[in-house]
Design an enzyme around this catalytic site. Structure first.
Site, PDB file in Angstrom:
ATOM      1  N   ASN A   7       1.113  -1.149   0.192  1.00  0.00           N
ATOM      2  CA  ASN A   7      -0.039   0.083   0.078  1.00  0.00           C
ATOM      3  C   ASN A   7       0.745   1.390   0.219  1.00  0.00           C
ATOM      4  OD1 ASN A   7      -1.343   2.297   1.196  1.00  0.00           O
ATOM      5  ND2 ASN A   7      -2.857   0.861   1.646  1.00  0.00           N
ATOM      6  N   HIS A  10       0.821   6.127   2.177  1.00  0.00           N
ATOM      7  CA  HIS A  10       1.578   7.243   2.945  1.00  0.00           C
ATOM      8  C   HIS A  10       3.036   7.808   2.340  1.00  0.00           C
ATOM      9  CE1 HIS A  10      -1.136   6.457   6.071  1.00  0.00           C
ATOM     10  NE2 HIS A  10      -1.077   5.215   6.095  1.00  0.00           N
ATOM     11  N   HIS A  43      -5.810   3.690  -1.460  1.00  0.00           N
ATOM     12  CA  HIS A  43      -6.956   4.020  -1.029  1.00  0.00           C
ATOM     13  C   HIS A  43      -7.585   5.223  -1.295  1.00  0.00           C
ATOM     14  CE1 HIS A  43      -9.801   4.129   2.942  1.00  0.00           C
ATOM     15  NE2 HIS A  43     -10.321   4.444   2.014  1.00  0.00           N
ATOM     16  N   ARG A  45      -9.528   8.068  -0.725  1.00  0.00           N
ATOM     17  CA  ARG A  45     -10.458   8.641   0.381  1.00  0.00           C
ATOM     18  C   ARG A  45     -11.164   9.665  -0.184  1.00  0.00           C
ATOM     19  NH1 ARG A  45     -10.176   7.646   5.868  1.00  0.00           N
ATOM     20  NH2 ARG A  45      -9.019   6.016   6.450  1.00  0.00           N
ATOM     21  N   ARG A  49      -6.973  12.834   1.452  1.00  0.00           N
ATOM     22  CA  ARG A  49      -5.899  13.157   2.060  1.00  0.00           C
ATOM     23  C   ARG A  49      -4.530  12.528   1.836  1.00  0.00           C
ATOM     24  NH1 ARG A  49      -6.939   9.745   7.777  1.00  0.00           N
ATOM     25  NH2 ARG A  49      -9.109  10.632   7.422  1.00  0.00           N
ATOM     26  N   GLU A  70      -8.611   0.507  -2.616  1.00  0.00           N
ATOM     27  CA  GLU A  70      -9.456   0.400  -1.222  1.00  0.00           C
ATOM     28  C   GLU A  70     -10.299   1.527  -1.552  1.00  0.00           C
ATOM     29  OE1 GLU A  70      -7.043   0.773   2.252  1.00  0.00           O
ATOM     30  OE2 GLU A  70      -6.033  -1.038   1.689  1.00  0.00           O
ATOM     31  N   THR A 101      -8.153   3.265   8.806  1.00  0.00           N
ATOM     32  CA  THR A 101      -9.420   2.282   8.593  1.00  0.00           C
ATOM     33  C   THR A 101      -9.453   1.750   9.992  1.00  0.00           C
ATOM     34  OG1 THR A 101      -8.901   2.003   6.246  1.00  0.00           O
ATOM     35  CG2 THR A 101     -10.708   0.913   7.199  1.00  0.00           C
ATOM     36  N   GLU A 151     -11.001  -9.513   3.079  1.00  0.00           N
ATOM     37  CA  GLU A 151      -9.869  -9.202   3.620  1.00  0.00           C
ATOM     38  C   GLU A 151     -10.093  -9.069   5.139  1.00  0.00           C
ATOM     39  OE1 GLU A 151      -7.411  -6.140   1.844  1.00  0.00           O
ATOM     40  OE2 GLU A 151      -6.369  -5.824   3.774  1.00  0.00           O
ATOM     41  N   HIS A 191      -3.934  -4.696   8.051  1.00  0.00           N
ATOM     42  CA  HIS A 191      -3.966  -3.578   8.805  1.00  0.00           C
ATOM     43  C   HIS A 191      -2.822  -3.843   9.952  1.00  0.00           C
ATOM     44  CE1 HIS A 191      -5.888   0.087   9.741  1.00  0.00           C
ATOM     45  NE2 HIS A 191      -5.349  -0.120  10.951  1.00  0.00           N
TER      46      HIS A 191
HETATM   47  N1  PXP Z   1      -5.748  -3.256   3.869  1.00  0.00           N
HETATM   48  C1  PXP Z   1      -6.707  -2.567   4.049  1.00  0.00           C
HETATM   49  C2  PXP Z   1      -8.206  -2.804   3.915  1.00  0.00           C
HETATM   50  C3  PXP Z   1      -6.425  -1.223   4.770  1.00  0.00           C
HETATM   51  O1  PXP Z   1      -7.558  -0.379   4.948  1.00  0.00           O
HETATM   52  C4  PXP Z   1      -5.245  -0.867   5.178  1.00  0.00           C
HETATM   53  C5  PXP Z   1      -4.900   0.557   5.472  1.00  0.00           C
HETATM   54  O2  PXP Z   1      -4.943   1.433   4.377  1.00  0.00           O
HETATM   55  C6  PXP Z   1      -4.229  -1.905   4.957  1.00  0.00           C
HETATM   56  C7  PXP Z   1      -4.498  -3.136   4.450  1.00  0.00           C
HETATM   57  C8  PXP Z   1      -2.692  -1.630   5.273  1.00  0.00           C
HETATM   58  O3  PXP Z   1      -2.608  -1.162   6.601  1.00  0.00           O
HETATM   59  P1  PXP Z   1      -1.208  -0.747   7.266  1.00  0.00           P
HETATM   60  O4  PXP Z   1      -0.945   0.597   6.530  1.00  0.00           O
HETATM   61  O5  PXP Z   1      -1.466  -0.440   8.731  1.00  0.00           O
HETATM   62  O6  PXP Z   1      -0.213  -1.642   6.734  1.00  0.00           O
END
Ligand code: PXP
Length: 241
Positions: A7, A10, A43, A45, A49, A70, A101, A151, A191
């Site tokens: 992901n 960030h 994601h 949003r 952001r 996402e 999330t 998931e 997550h």
């Molecule tokens: N899976 C989903 C569905 C999420 O919403 C997130 C957070 O964006 C993640 C995985 C990844 O989480 P993390 O950034 O804490 O690794």
């Protein structure tokens, strides 16, 4: 062994801090692809952001890997997804004030909205996954909604402060993964997974995909800060970069 989805949200969070072009989530995704991950996750949003609308077609076009978007089941975001056509859409709950999330979808309360989004996305050829807590009732409902995948939210496991809470959270993840698989669903998890806690989840036999963002981006910062400062010291002192 599960596949790894990276992901890149960030990276975009940092870019948005100054509103420029760098660091680029596309560049990060290309590097993640080069490093051997299996898919790229981002994601979009409602409050934009981090990832912006214009990131999506770039990520979709410029990567070899599948793109997993996402998203909340919001009509505007569903329309955008149907236009961009990511390989996969993972429906997540979204609250504007949350830091990230914070829990899985409530398929009881949000059933109508989620069902509508599933229909629209599926008819655009997008594979839909539902992000749910490792809870038997939610897994059961997900099985009835006609999606191919869920998931499981690993937040309670990842954030556990005691060994006992962590053990129970892992037990719930294993049970939910088994139940989902028996219902014919493919199982992903994610997550809060990091370099210390990922292994016990990675070895759950039914889990075929892990989606990880924050810890990888944080590690990239830690691993790269030395080189970044060395380069600037050299420039400031007038030497080679
Ligand atoms: N899976 C989903 C569905 C999420 O919403 C997130 C957070 O964006 C993640 C995985 C990844 O989480 P993390 O950034 O804490 O690794």
């Amino acid at each position: 062994m599960p596949r790894l989805g990276v992901n890149v949200d960030h990276v975009a969070t940092l870019r948005q801090a100054r509103g420029g072009k760098n660091p680029s989530p596309l560049w990060a995704a290309v590097e993640a692809q080069r490093a051997g991950c299996d898919s790229i996750v981002c994601h979009l949003r409602e409050d934009r952001r981090h990832i912006q609308d214009q990131d999506l077609p770039l990520l979709k076009r410029r990567l070899r890997l599948p793109l997993n978007l996402e998203m909340g089941a919001h009509p505007e975001i569903v329309r955008i997804a149907c236009r961009v056509k990511p390989d996969q859409a993972t429906l997540v709950p979204e609250r504007r004030q949350e830091l990230t999330t914070e829990g899985g979808l409530d398929l009881y309360r949000g059933r109508q909205r989620v069902s509508r989004a599933i229909r629209q996305l599926t008819s655009s050829g997008i594979r839909v996954s539902l992000f749910i807590d490792p809870d038997a009732r939610q897994v059961e409902l997900a099985g009835k909604l006609g999606v191919p995948m869920v998931e499981l939210h690993t937040g309670r496991y990842a954030e556990a402060r005691t060994a006992d809470v962590r053990r129970r959270a892992l037990r719930d993840l294993k049970a939910a993964a088994r139940q989902a698989k028996e219902a014919g669903l493919a199982v992903a998890a994610g997550h809060g997974l990091d370099y210390h806690n990922v292994r016990p989840v990675a070895v759950i036999p039914e889990v075929e995909e892990l989606n990880i963002g924050f810890s990888i981006v944080a590690r990239a910062m830690e691993a790269g800060i030395y080189q970044a400062v060395r380069g600037m010291v050299a420039l400031v002192q007038g030497g080679p970069r």
